[in-house]
Design an enzyme around this catalytic site. Structure first.
Site, PDB file in Angstrom:
ATOM      1  N   ARG A 111      16.180 -11.246   3.953  1.00  0.00           N
ATOM      2  CA  ARG A 111      17.112 -11.820   2.976  1.00  0.00           C
ATOM      3  C   ARG A 111      18.416 -11.040   2.878  1.00  0.00           C
ATOM      4  O   ARG A 111      19.405 -11.552   2.337  1.00  0.00           O
ATOM      5  CB  ARG A 111      16.460 -11.957   1.596  1.00  0.00           C
TER       6      ARG A 111
ATOM      7  N   PRO B  62      -1.755   3.136   3.415  1.00  0.00           N
ATOM      8  CA  PRO B  62      -1.818   3.520   1.997  1.00  0.00           C
ATOM      9  C   PRO B  62      -1.280   4.934   1.767  1.00  0.00           C
ATOM     10  O   PRO B  62      -0.907   5.275   0.650  1.00  0.00           O
ATOM     11  CB  PRO B  62      -3.307   3.465   1.651  1.00  0.00           C
TER      12      PRO B  62
ATOM     13  N   GLU C 256     -10.626   1.441   7.796  1.00  0.00           N
ATOM     14  CA  GLU C 256     -10.473   2.677   7.026  1.00  0.00           C
ATOM     15  C   GLU C 256      -9.220   3.428   7.433  1.00  0.00           C
ATOM     16  O   GLU C 256      -8.752   4.291   6.688  1.00  0.00           O
ATOM     17  CB  GLU C 256     -11.705   3.571   7.189  1.00  0.00           C
TER      18      GLU C 256
HETATM   19  C1  9D3 Z   1     -10.960   5.189   0.806  1.00  0.00           C
HETATM   20  C2  9D3 Z   1      -9.603   5.494   1.271  1.00  0.00           C
HETATM   21  N1  9D3 Z   1      -8.762   4.312   1.430  1.00  0.00           N
HETATM   22  C3  9D3 Z   1      -7.355   4.759   1.440  1.00  0.00           C
HETATM   23  C4  9D3 Z   1      -6.694   4.519   0.146  1.00  0.00           C
HETATM   24  C5  9D3 Z   1      -9.102   3.639   2.678  1.00  0.00           C
HETATM   25  C6  9D3 Z   1      -8.253   2.476   3.002  1.00  0.00           C
HETATM   26  C7  9D3 Z   1      -8.150   1.405   2.127  1.00  0.00           C
HETATM   27  C8  9D3 Z   1      -7.399   0.285   2.481  1.00  0.00           C
HETATM   28  C9  9D3 Z   1      -7.609   2.422   4.220  1.00  0.00           C
HETATM   29  C10 9D3 Z   1      -6.874   1.301   4.557  1.00  0.00           C
HETATM   30  C11 9D3 Z   1      -6.780   0.244   3.691  1.00  0.00           C
HETATM   31  C12 9D3 Z   1      -6.010  -0.948   4.084  1.00  0.00           C
HETATM   32  N2  9D3 Z   1      -4.639  -0.924   3.518  1.00  0.00           N
HETATM   33  C13 9D3 Z   1      -3.567  -0.825   4.276  1.00  0.00           C
HETATM   34  O1  9D3 Z   1      -3.699  -0.782   5.467  1.00  0.00           O
HETATM   35  C14 9D3 Z   1      -2.263  -0.754   3.636  1.00  0.00           C
HETATM   36  C15 9D3 Z   1      -1.864  -0.734   2.269  1.00  0.00           C
HETATM   37  C16 9D3 Z   1      -2.617  -0.771   1.050  1.00  0.00           C
HETATM   38  O2  9D3 Z   1      -3.857  -0.850   0.997  1.00  0.00           O
HETATM   39  N3  9D3 Z   1      -1.918  -0.731  -0.122  1.00  0.00           N
HETATM   40  C17 9D3 Z   1      -0.556  -0.662  -0.184  1.00  0.00           C
HETATM   41  N4  9D3 Z   1       0.173  -0.604   0.921  1.00  0.00           N
HETATM   42  C18 9D3 Z   1      -0.492  -0.633   2.120  1.00  0.00           C
HETATM   43  S1  9D3 Z   1       0.264  -0.566   3.605  1.00  0.00           S
HETATM   44  C19 9D3 Z   1      -1.155  -0.670   4.442  1.00  0.00           C
END
Ligand code: 9D3
Length: 253
Positions: A154, A89, A116
């Site tokens: 693609r 994220p 997390e």
């Molecule tokens: C509370 C903080 N969060 C970060 C925004 C913790 C968190 C949430 C969700 C940590 C990891 C995740 C899992 N998401 C991914 O691994 C992820 C992701 C996403 O949640 N949204 C958009 N792109 C991606 S790429 C990997």
């Protein structure tokens, strides 16, 4: 191209990689896909991939060793990758230019984040880049990895029947697509635009262009600034901006 995905949920890839254009690109050997189970790179009886965060706090963190070892294994069996992507994220938002760039590499590795987060030493020492697919919270990097694979596959020569449709993509040009209609010409009282049935190719072309510019301006104005517009499209933008300004002026009187 070789495309390797490291995940604790390898079965999440079974369905999506068998269907459609992506499935065909893999069947035809355009993409040599390998999905590896992170748990195969653990050393303990319980195949542990995660642990509690140092310093406390909620949730679990992916341990460094299985990810380091999985990428070492892929290096040894598949060769040196051109990119090791960590889905996160916190990553840069994945875009069409990233898809184009990655599609030119012979070997891409994607590490799917989970829980997390991922031990920061993986970010620092294993990943060459960190990519997100947008500002919403998912449960892990598996869908992002599939999104990236789909967008890259693609673009490989021979993946899409009509090479032109890839070349002329709306995102490559920076404008949204125009509206599409097919038969019947009237459905539940809803008519397709007459111009599309008229057979006037030049008018159809101009209508589509105007629709694309209008939609982009209304829905994604930030795209318009960077769009690669021709003279005709720029003229439409000026006209629409003037019409908008007139609305403001008239309301003031
Ligand atoms: C509370 C903080 N969060 C970060 C925004 C913790 C968190 C949430 C969700 C940590 C990891 C995740 C899992 N998401 C991914 O691994 C992820 C992701 C996403 O949640 N949204 C958009 N792109 C991606 S790429 C990997």
């Amino acid at each position: 191209m070789k495309f390797d995905i490291v995940t604790i949920f390898p079965r999440m890839f079974d369905g999506p990689t068998r269907e459609g254009i992506l499935g065909r690109a893999i069947d035809r050997g355009l993409v040599d896909l390998r999905v590896v189970d992170l748990r195969d790179f653990t050393q303990d009886r319980h195949r542990t991939v995660d642990d509690v965060p140092f310093g406390g706090g909620p949730g679990m963190v992916l341990k460094p060793a299985p990810l380091f070892d999985a990428v070492d294994h892929l290096r040894q069996t598949r060769g040196e990758p051109g990119a090791v992507i960590l889905t996160s994220p916190q990553g840069k938002p994945f875009c069409q230019a990233d898809a184009v760039r990655l599609s030119a590499l012979d070997h891409v590795v994607v590490l799917c984040g989970r829980y997390e987060g991922v031990d920061e030493r993986v970010h620092d020492q294993v990943a060459t880049e960190e990519l997100s697919i947008g500002d919403y919270v998912l449960t892990g990097g598996e869908f992002p990895a599939l999104v990236m694979l789909d967008a890259v596959a693609r673009l490989l020569p021979g993946a899409v029947g009509d090479e032109q449709s890839v070349e002329y993509d709306s995102f490559t040009r920076g404008l949204l697509d125009y509206p599409h209609y097919t038969r019947p010409a009237e459905y539940r009282g809803l008519k397709a635009p007459d111009v599309l049935l008229s057979g006037h190719h030049e008018q159809v072309r101009r209508w589509r262009k105007r629709q694309a510019v209008e939609r982009t301006m209304a829905r994604r104005p930030e795209l318009l600034a960077a769009a690669d517009l021709d003279d005709e499209e720029r003229a439409i933008v000026r006209e629409l901006l003037q019409a908008r300004q007139k609305e403001i002026d008239d309301a003031g009187d």
